[in-house]
Design an enzyme around this catalytic site. Structure first.
Site, PDB file in Angstrom:
ATOM      1  N   LYS A  83     -26.723  23.023 -50.258  1.00 31.82           N
ATOM      2  CA  LYS A  83     -27.048  21.642 -50.646  1.00 31.82           C
ATOM      3  C   LYS A  83     -28.474  21.569 -51.175  1.00 31.82           C
ATOM      4  O   LYS A  83     -29.379  22.193 -50.626  1.00 31.82           O
ATOM      5  CB  LYS A  83     -26.877  20.730 -49.429  1.00 31.82           C
ATOM      6  CG  LYS A  83     -27.093  19.244 -49.709  1.00 31.82           C
ATOM      7  CD  LYS A  83     -26.901  18.421 -48.433  1.00 31.82           C
ATOM      8  CE  LYS A  83     -27.084  16.940 -48.671  1.00 31.82           C
ATOM      9  NZ  LYS A  83     -26.914  16.150 -47.428  1.00 31.82           N
ATOM     10  N   SER A 158     -23.652  12.444 -47.776  1.00 29.21           N
ATOM     11  CA  SER A 158     -24.364  12.838 -48.973  1.00 29.21           C
ATOM     12  C   SER A 158     -24.114  14.291 -49.386  1.00 29.21           C
ATOM     13  O   SER A 158     -24.460  14.672 -50.502  1.00 29.21           O
ATOM     14  CB  SER A 158     -25.868  12.645 -48.763  1.00 29.21           C
ATOM     15  OG  SER A 158     -26.310  13.465 -47.689  1.00 29.21           O
ATOM     16  N   SER A 182     -23.399  12.998 -42.956  1.00 32.04           N
ATOM     17  CA  SER A 182     -23.282  13.600 -44.289  1.00 32.04           C
ATOM     18  C   SER A 182     -22.597  14.951 -44.367  1.00 32.04           C
ATOM     19  O   SER A 182     -22.350  15.440 -45.465  1.00 32.04           O
ATOM     20  CB  SER A 182     -24.661  13.702 -44.932  1.00 32.04           C
ATOM     21  OG  SER A 182     -25.036  12.446 -45.420  1.00 32.04           O
TER      22      SER A 182
HETATM   23  N1  GLN Z   1     -24.738   7.740 -45.216  1.00 29.17           N
HETATM   24  C1  GLN Z   1     -25.827   7.812 -44.287  1.00 29.17           C
HETATM   25  C2  GLN Z   1     -27.101   7.371 -44.962  1.00 29.17           C
HETATM   26  O1  GLN Z   1     -27.050   7.013 -46.105  1.00 29.17           O
HETATM   27  C3  GLN Z   1     -25.953   9.190 -43.732  1.00 29.17           C
HETATM   28  C4  GLN Z   1     -26.482  10.148 -44.732  1.00 29.17           C
HETATM   29  C5  GLN Z   1     -26.752  11.498 -44.167  1.00 29.17           C
HETATM   30  O2  GLN Z   1     -26.197  11.892 -43.142  1.00 29.17           O
HETATM   31  N2  GLN Z   1     -27.631  12.200 -44.827  1.00 29.17           N
HETATM   32  O3  GLN Z   1     -28.152   7.380 -44.392  1.00 29.17           O
END
Ligand code: GLN
Length: 490
Positions: A83, A158, A182
């Site tokens: 990632k 994400s 995420s």
């Molecule tokens: N969707 C959550 C956020 O926008 C979690 C994102 C993540 O785990 N990086 O913060």
């Protein structure tokens, strides 16, 4: 072999060892598939064709010259994707943001370094919501990623690029990060096994920070066994991350023994709420019933402060993000908007470099931390965070694992939540609590809905219980085949 791209990590390691194929052949097969499908899917932001082929060749030579195969690095020749919030020396790290345009780290994240030391071949960097803020990968500054199961839908986020890459056969396994869901949510949307590690298990050194008290590195894989093979390598104490613990290095060996006799699994009523897609609930309940037939004892459990997890997270995560993102000012790396004076340069660089969701979070976080509001928002959120952590501690006095849905629905259509950030935030109701508590979680495929989209089961365990989570999932995967299904690509 024509189907090299659909092998699991375990199968790849065996094939490399027996000489059924070389790392170079394998890497070439992945690169060819990336070339064919990535222009549509946009799972990768950067593909290191030459570097991957060189590394694969070197792995093959090392293998052929080795006297004793048992002394070879354990993942020698295995391709992986990373990632784009993790530092890989010599490859761009954008975090899905314009503000890091052109930034090439000169060092490896500890997790990446350990995997490289174990012999992996890095194929490239995968797409992400900007600074990992999002649940769909639509917040990337470098275009959306499509879900291989239905290209009109999001892959989740994400870590959507990593999930799409593994689901589509553009990588056998990928690293992701999980600050609020995420890894687990994209795993659910893409039919993968996604492991969120305990806070303190894997070093965050070289992970470009979003919410430092919540960020964890995880794995998106085709099976629990594959996730374990990667976890074993990347976890452990790191002097560069003071939050990693000495006992963090696991040595997990999942065997074929598929009994869960005596394992107590709790099912939290608070996770079966209005608005949960009926097919998700059915799949989750069916999977729990199957765990029961494997010997687990299933009982209800209560996590009474669950409903506060979302508001607490959306104070704490933006507060930490507003501090972490203060360093991106156009001075040392990334985008710089040249101006006549320094203050204007800061303003324009940040104004042009950050996208709308990141700006929203910086504003929320700055507000929540500001004098006069700190106690009412940030201070209060921290107190409620403790209640949420205590909920888990109490539950884990009664049960060994918790089983619940991972997401309220299957993958949603691209653009469905584009106008409404709150709807997007609600995607994470079932995943955020684990991050607030710091406990590990694992999402595994539990079936498909009527549209053929994957559905996930989430398992949660006490701090440092990754082995228990993975063993339960492995037992389930011995008697189910949801995780073996692959999407048919256009
Ligand atoms: N969707 C959550 C956020 O926008 C979690 C994102 C993540 O785990 N990086 O913060």
């Amino acid at each position: 072999m024509s189907d090299l791209h659909s092998l699991t990590v375990a199968q790849i390691l065996e094939g490399l060892q027996t000489g059924a194929f070389s790392s170079r052949e394998l890497t070439q097969a992945y690169l060819a598939r990336i070339q064919a499908h990535n222009p549509r899917l946009n799972a990768y932001l950067y593909v290191d064709v030459d570097g991957a082929l060189t590394a694969a060749q070197a792995a093959d030579e090392r293998r052929s010259q080795a006297g004793d195969p048992a002394r070879l690095p354990p993942l020698l020749g295995l391709p992986i994707a990373v990632k784009d919030v993790l530092a890989v020396a010599g490859m761009p790290a954008t975090c899905g943001s314009r503000i890091l345009e052109g930034f090439v780290p000169s060092y490896n994240a500890t997790a990446v370094q350990r995997l490289l030391d174990a012999g992996v071949v890095i194929l490239g960097k995968t797409n992400t919501d900007e600074f990992a803020m999002g649940s769909s990968t639509e917040n990337s500054a470098y275009d959306i990623t499509r879900n291989p199961w239905d290209e009109q839908r999001v892959p989740g986020g994400s870590s959507g690029g990593s999930a799409a890459a593994v689901a589509a056969g553009l990588a056998p396994v990928a690293l992701g990060t999980d600050t609020g869901g995420s890894v687990r949510q994209p795993a659910a949307f893409c039919g993968l096994s996604g492991l969120k590690t305990s806070y303190g298990r894997v070093s965050r050194y070289g992970l470009i920070a979003y919410g430092s008290s919540l960020d964890t590195i995880g794995v998106l894989a085709r099976s629990a066994q594959d996730a374990a093979l990667v976890l074993n390598i990347m976890a452990g104490y790191d002097p560069r991350d003071a939050t990693t613990l000495e006992q963090a290095a696991p040595d997990i060996h999942l065997n074929g023994n598929a009994t869960l006799k005596g394992l107590r699994i709790g099912v939290p009523g608070e996770y079966f709420i209005d608005g949960l897609q009926a097919e998700v609930e059915q799949a989750v309940r069916a999977a729990i019933a199957q765990l029961e037939t494997l010997g687990a004892e299933v009982r209800p459990v209560s996590l009474p402060h669950t409903e506060y997890a979302l508001p607490v997270y959306y104070i704490i995560a933006p507060a930490e993000a507003s501090a972490n993102l203060a360093r991106f000012d156009g001075v040392r790396y990334g985008l710089r908007a040249e101006q006549d004076n320094l203050i204007e340069m800061f303003k324009h660089s940040r104004g042009q470099g950050f996208g709308p969701e990141v700006k929203r979070r910086i504003m929320i976080g700055t507000y929540a931390l500001s004098a006069g509001y700190y106690d009412a928002y940030y201070g209060q959120a921290q107190k409620v965070r403790t209640l949420i952590r205590d909920d888990f501690a109490r539950a884990f006095e009664q049960v060994d694992l918790i089983a619940a849905p991972a997401t309220p629905s299957s993958a949603f259509p691209i653009g469905a939540h584009a106008e409404d950030p709150i709807q997007m935030y609600l995607e994470d109701v079932f995943t955020l609590p684990a991050n607030l508590a710091g406990v590990p979680g694992l999402c595994i495929p539990a079936g498909f809905d009527s549209q053929g989209l994957p559905l996930g089961l989430q398992l949660l365990g006490p701090h440092f219980s990754e082995e228990r989570l993975l063993a339960a999932a492995h037992a389930y995967q011995q008697v189910s085949d949801h995780h073996t299904r692959r999407p048919v690509l256009a």
